[in-house]
Design a protein around this motif. Structure first.
Motif, mmCIF file in Angstrom:
data_model
loop_
_atom_site.group_PDB
_atom_site.id
_atom_site.type_symbol
_atom_site.label_atom_id
_atom_site.label_comp_id
_atom_site.label_asym_id
_atom_site.label_seq_id
_atom_site.Cartn_x
_atom_site.Cartn_y
_atom_site.Cartn_z
ATOM 1 N N GLU A 7 20.857 -1.087 10.632
ATOM 2 C CA GLU A 7 20.255 -1.528 9.376
ATOM 3 C C GLU A 7 20.856 -0.774 8.195
ATOM 4 O O GLU A 7 20.820 0.459 8.137
ATOM 5 N N TYR A 8 21.421 -1.523 7.265
ATOM 6 C CA TYR A 8 21.907 -0.993 5.989
ATOM 7 C C TYR A 8 21.583 -2.026 4.918
ATOM 8 O O TYR A 8 21.649 -3.235 5.164
ATOM 9 N N ALA A 9 21.277 -1.544 3.728
ATOM 10 C CA ALA A 9 20.875 -2.446 2.648
ATOM 11 C C ALA A 9 21.996 -3.385 2.246
ATOM 12 O O ALA A 9 21.756 -4.518 1.821
ATOM 13 N N SER A 10 23.241 -2.943 2.367
ATOM 14 C CA SER A 10 24.393 -3.773 2.014
ATOM 15 C C SER A 10 25.578 -3.350 2.872
ATOM 16 O O SER A 10 25.555 -2.308 3.531
ATOM 17 N N VAL A 11 26.604 -4.167 2.855
ATOM 18 C CA VAL A 11 27.795 -3.895 3.667
ATOM 19 C C VAL A 11 28.696 -2.944 2.885
ATOM 20 O O VAL A 11 29.613 -3.362 2.175
ATOM 21 N N THR A 12 28.425 -1.669 3.018
ATOM 22 C CA THR A 12 29.191 -0.635 2.322
ATOM 23 C C THR A 12 30.208 -0.005 3.267
ATOM 24 O O THR A 12 30.278 -0.327 4.455
ATOM 25 N N GLU A 13 31.011 0.901 2.716
ATOM 26 C CA GLU A 13 31.974 1.630 3.538
ATOM 27 C C GLU A 13 31.250 2.390 4.645
ATOM 28 O O GLU A 13 31.692 2.415 5.793
ATOM 29 N N GLU A 14 30.136 3.019 4.313
ATOM 30 C CA GLU A 14 29.371 3.762 5.302
ATOM 31 C C GLU A 14 28.835 2.837 6.384
ATOM 32 O O GLU A 14 28.845 3.177 7.586
ATOM 33 N N ALA A 15 28.365 1.658 6.001
ATOM 34 C CA ALA A 15 27.845 0.712 6.980
ATOM 35 C C ALA A 15 28.945 0.234 7.921
ATOM 36 O O ALA A 15 28.723 0.103 9.131
ATOM 37 N N LEU A 16 30.121 -0.011 7.397
ATOM 38 C CA LEU A 16 31.225 -0.458 8.244
ATOM 39 C C LEU A 16 31.634 0.637 9.232
ATOM 40 O O LEU A 16 31.953 0.345 10.396
ATOM 41 N N ALA A 67 29.588 2.821 10.423
ATOM 42 C CA ALA A 67 28.489 2.943 11.383
ATOM 43 C C ALA A 67 28.584 1.911 12.505
ATOM 44 O O ALA A 67 28.133 2.167 13.625
ATOM 45 N N VAL A 68 29.159 0.756 12.235
ATOM 46 C CA VAL A 68 29.292 -0.276 13.272
ATOM 47 C C VAL A 68 30.673 -0.254 13.920
ATOM 48 O O VAL A 68 31.064 -1.204 14.594
ATOM 49 N N SER A 69 31.418 0.848 13.699
ATOM 50 C CA SER A 69 32.723 1.064 14.345
ATOM 51 C C SER A 69 33.704 -0.053 14.037
ATOM 52 O O SER A 69 34.312 -0.647 14.934
ATOM 53 N N VAL A 70 33.870 -0.353 12.759
ATOM 54 C CA VAL A 70 34.766 -1.426 12.380
ATOM 55 C C VAL A 70 36.209 -1.095 12.736
ATOM 56 O O VAL A 70 37.038 -1.992 12.948
ATOM 57 N N GLY A 71 36.544 0.192 12.830
ATOM 58 C CA GLY A 71 37.917 0.584 13.133
ATOM 59 C C GLY A 71 38.378 0.186 14.515
ATOM 60 O O GLY A 71 39.589 0.037 14.755
ATOM 61 N N THR A 72 37.449 -0.009 15.453
ATOM 62 C CA THR A 72 37.818 -0.382 16.826
ATOM 63 C C THR A 72 37.334 -1.783 17.193
ATOM 64 O O THR A 72 37.401 -2.159 18.362
ATOM 65 N N ALA A 73 36.855 -2.531 16.233
ATOM 66 C CA ALA A 73 36.319 -3.867 16.499
ATOM 67 C C ALA A 73 37.429 -4.907 16.558
ATOM 68 O O ALA A 73 38.495 -4.748 15.938
ATOM 69 N N GLN A 133 39.360 -4.709 6.164
ATOM 70 C CA GLN A 133 40.794 -4.734 6.438
ATOM 71 C C GLN A 133 41.429 -3.381 6.175
ATOM 72 O O GLN A 133 42.371 -2.978 6.878
ATOM 73 N N ASN A 134 40.932 -2.646 5.202
ATOM 74 C CA ASN A 134 41.455 -1.303 4.943
ATOM 75 C C ASN A 134 41.172 -0.370 6.121
ATOM 76 O O ASN A 134 41.990 0.493 6.451
ATOM 77 N N HIS A 135 40.014 -0.540 6.759
ATOM 78 C CA HIS A 135 39.668 0.294 7.902
ATOM 79 C C HIS A 135 40.429 -0.119 9.161
ATOM 80 O O HIS A 135 40.767 0.735 9.991
ATOM 81 N N ASN A 136 40.641 -1.427 9.335
ATOM 82 C CA ASN A 136 41.261 -1.946 10.550
ATOM 83 C C ASN A 136 42.146 -3.126 10.175
ATOM 84 O O ASN A 136 41.680 -4.263 10.089
ATOM 85 N N PRO A 137 43.437 -2.898 9.944
ATOM 86 C CA PRO A 137 44.317 -3.983 9.475
ATOM 87 C C PRO A 137 44.437 -5.151 10.456
ATOM 88 O O PRO A 137 44.771 -6.263 10.048
ATOM 89 N N ASP A 138 44.176 -4.917 11.758
ATOM 90 C CA ASP A 138 44.356 -5.975 12.756
ATOM 91 C C ASP A 138 43.086 -6.741 13.079
ATOM 92 O O ASP A 138 43.107 -7.657 13.902
ATOM 93 N N ILE A 139 41.972 -6.386 12.472
ATOM 94 C CA ILE A 139 40.702 -7.025 12.799
ATOM 95 C C ILE A 139 40.691 -8.471 12.322
ATOM 96 O O ILE A 139 41.255 -8.817 11.276
ATOM 97 N N ARG A 140 40.089 -9.337 13.107
ATOM 98 C CA ARG A 140 39.904 -10.736 12.731
ATOM 99 C C ARG A 140 38.658 -10.835 11.865
ATOM 100 O O ARG A 140 37.566 -10.412 12.283
ATOM 101 N N ILE A 141 38.798 -11.396 10.654
ATOM 102 C CA ILE A 141 37.692 -11.460 9.701
ATOM 103 C C ILE A 141 37.380 -12.915 9.392
ATOM 104 O O ILE A 141 38.259 -13.684 8.993
#
Length: 610
Positions: free
Chosen positions: A68-77, A79-85, A106-114
């Motif tokens: 749970e996060y109020a908005s999709v912030t850098e901290e929230a991303l 927290a959900v391990s966006v770097g390995t998603a 994309q800055n955290h994980n350039p190869d992630i499918r968005i």
């Protein structure tokens, strides 16, 4: 199932997972698609676990964590391990918020499918170019054709290579159909329907025999036999019910509305300016006087063209009167009765001028003041759209583009769709009064259908029931999320249809997360048929499969093939034993689980190579 604490990272380290940001109905359906049909780990990021569909998402089996996060912030991303998603789906929030979150991910994980939801499709296409591996989808644009077509009582279509695919039922099925897509259709029991069931065609035994012979395997005595179906088998004796088939149209038909009906509507529409009985009496009396004076002028001069000319000048007050000197010289227009007729026409013209000015000011001024136009007396055979959110705006716009008269209803004067439909000249009924009163203003008695697409199931159902009470013949199309609710709706009302925006859109979002393109969705009552185009790439799990491998397990029908060395689609590709090769493209009609099976095969192959 979920994390131990809200707002904290998952308890166990996680990777190769998919992230869904949102707690709305679309997020709920998307999570179900991913965990039930694709079997992938999912982490959900919600703004408030107590609102919307977040409590139901929390209870789903297969969800790795809920944060749970109020908005999709850098901290929230983080927290959900966006770097390995492997993938990220942004299905809630405004267009601006989703763009910001996509770029941050994309800055955290350039190869992630968005995959991100965008109402502004043109802006979404431009943002796709900024992302290395991204796709912008609109849930409302995906679902709107199904609602618009249901309002007109015809199936929606999906355009593929210049042809329009649609679902036909029972007696409307023709011999040139592409394939059967459903049987056991019972509108009183939607659970009986079988969508793209397992099949074993008449040539299946021959193909199996050929495969064994070609593989140098021993041929069993008696060849290959089909096992007889026991006479007591309930499946063999079950009533097949209604059927549905996928068919092709060369061109999508427009709704025919004759010019005579349009002229009649326009004439009746002008009556909205003459609401007062006294006003109508004065104007009709003046019109009768003008016609009588016109007849006098024409009788005296016997020249129709000149009579029309002098009458128009007199109405405008621009006629040249006779002078005393002209009368003495005998050069005047002549005749006492002609002068009387001209005076009558001029006086009546004074009556018409203010009315014409008021009409012009009302027509031109209402648009400049930013006020929506109210439906007029000429509004006939129209569709009433209740709710001008994203979906309602799309439905109204699409119906208007098809040439169907539309009237919109909205309780919130700040709704984003009001400006969009006003720009198209679509009448809007505003106000939060009782539905009975609002529907009367929307001219329910003369409407052909009502489409209730607000975000609340109870509000939509209330609007539908009020509409059916006010006009028993009107067709009603209702947006409902709950399947059980929709089942009761079908059993209770006739000439009615129910659609779910999230149910229509979620499979497209899930397929996009897997890198597949869904060209459109077709509704089979409350079920969804996906039309997708797949490319057989090097290393794909689709290589080496033939039509039997794809279709026999059920859930998939190959309707067209574009070979790697060809440039045209071949519909109903006849060679069912040809195996797919790199570069081939196939167009399939699939259920949610069927498309997931094809996508999962390709994804698993990619994982093995990685």
């Amino acid at each position: 199932m979920t994390s131990e604490g809200w707002g904290t990272p998952p308890v166990e380290p996680i990777s190769q997972h998919y992230i869904v940001c949102g707690g709305n109905a679309l997020a709920h359906r998307l999570v179900l698609e991913l965990v039930e049909h694709y079997g992938v780990p999912v982490v959900v990021l919600v703004a408030d676990r107590t609102r919307d569909h977040a409590p139901q998402i929390e209870q789903l089996d297969g969800v790795a964590a809920v944060v749970e996060y109020a908005s999709v912030t850098e901290e929230a991303l983080r927290a959900v391990s966006v770097g390995t998603a492997r993938g990220l789906a942004l299905v809630e929030g405004s267009d601006q918020e989703n763009i910001h979150a996509a770029l941050s991910a994309q800055n955290h994980n350039p190869d992630i499918r968005i995959v991100f939801r965008m109402f502004n499709q043109r802006l979404g296409e431009n943002i796709e170019r900024l992302l290395k591996n991204g796709a912008a989808l609109s849930g409302s644009a995906t679902a709107a054709p199904a609602f618009a077509s249901a309002a007109l009582g015809r199936p929606n279509s999906v355009e593929i290579d210049g042809r329009y695919l649609h679902v036909a039922y029972d007696d409307d099925i023709t011999a040139d159909r592409l394939c059967m897509v459903a049987d056991h259709i019972d509108r009183q029991d939607l659970g009986r329907i079988r969508l793209l069931p397992e099949q074993r065609g008449d040539s299946a035994e021959f193909v199996e025999f050929a495969q064994k012979f070609g593989g140098n395997e021993p041929i069993p005595p008696g060849g290959v036999r089909r096992e007889p179906v026991p006479q007591g088998d309930p499946a063999a004796q079950e009533d097949p019910g209604g059927r549905a088939a996928l068919q092709v149209l060369r061109i999508e038909p427009r709704v025919p509305i004759g010019w005579r009906r349009r002229v009649r509507w326009r004439l009746l529409d002008t009556m909205r300016f003459f609401t007062s009985a006294r006003m109508r009496l004065v104007l009709l009396s003046a019109l009768a006087a003008v016609l009588l004076a016109f007849g006098v002028l024409w009788y005296l001069n016997r020249n129709f063209g000149w009579t029309v000319y002098i009458t128009l000048l007199d109405l405008a007050g621009a006629a040249q009167p006779d002078q005393l000197s002209d009368l003495a010289d005998g050069t005047g227009t002549g005749g006492f009765w002609q002068r009387v007729a001209q005076v009558v026409i001029t006086v009546c013209g004074i009556t018409f001028a203010p009315v014409a000015t008021a009409i012009a000011v009302e027509v031109l001024g209402s648009g400049r003041r930013g006020q929506p136009r109210n439906p007029g007396a000429g509004t006939r055979d129209h569709v009433i759209v209740v709710g001008l959110g994203n979906v309602g705006t799309r439905v109204a716009t699409q119906l208007h583009g098809m040439g169907v008269p539309v009237v919109c209803m909205e309780r919130d004067p700040q709704a984003r769709g009001i400006a969009a439909v006003r720009a198209l000249g679509i009448p809007v009924v505003l106000g939060d009064g009782p539905f009975e009163q609002q529907l009367r203003r929307a001219r329910l008695k003369h409407s052909r259908a009502l489409v209730a697409v607000s975000g609340d199931d109870a509000t939509n159902l209330e609007a539908a029931l009020e509409a059916r009470h006010g006009n028993p013949e009107v067709r009603v199309v209702v947006r409902l999320f709950e399947d059980d609710f929709a089942g009761h709706f079908y059993r209770t009302l006739d000439n009615a249809a129910s659609r779910s925006v999230s149910y229509l859109a979620a499979p497209a979002f899930a397929a996009a997360l897997m890198g597949r393109e869904v060209r459109g969705t077709l509704s089979v009552l409350r079920h969804v048929l996906l039309i997708a185009e797949l490319t057989v790439e090097d290393g794909s799990g689709l290589i080496g499969l033939n039509r039997h491998d794809l279709e026999d397990p059920g859930g998939v029908r190959v309707i067209a093939v574009r070979l790697a060395h060809g440039d045209q689609l071949q519909w109903n590709f006849p060679d069912r034993t040809r195996r797919l090769a790199p570069g081939d493209r196939i167009v399939v009609a699939a259920t949610r689980s069927g498309l997931a099976r094809l996508n999962t095969a390709a994804v698993e192959e990619e994982k093995e190579e990685g």
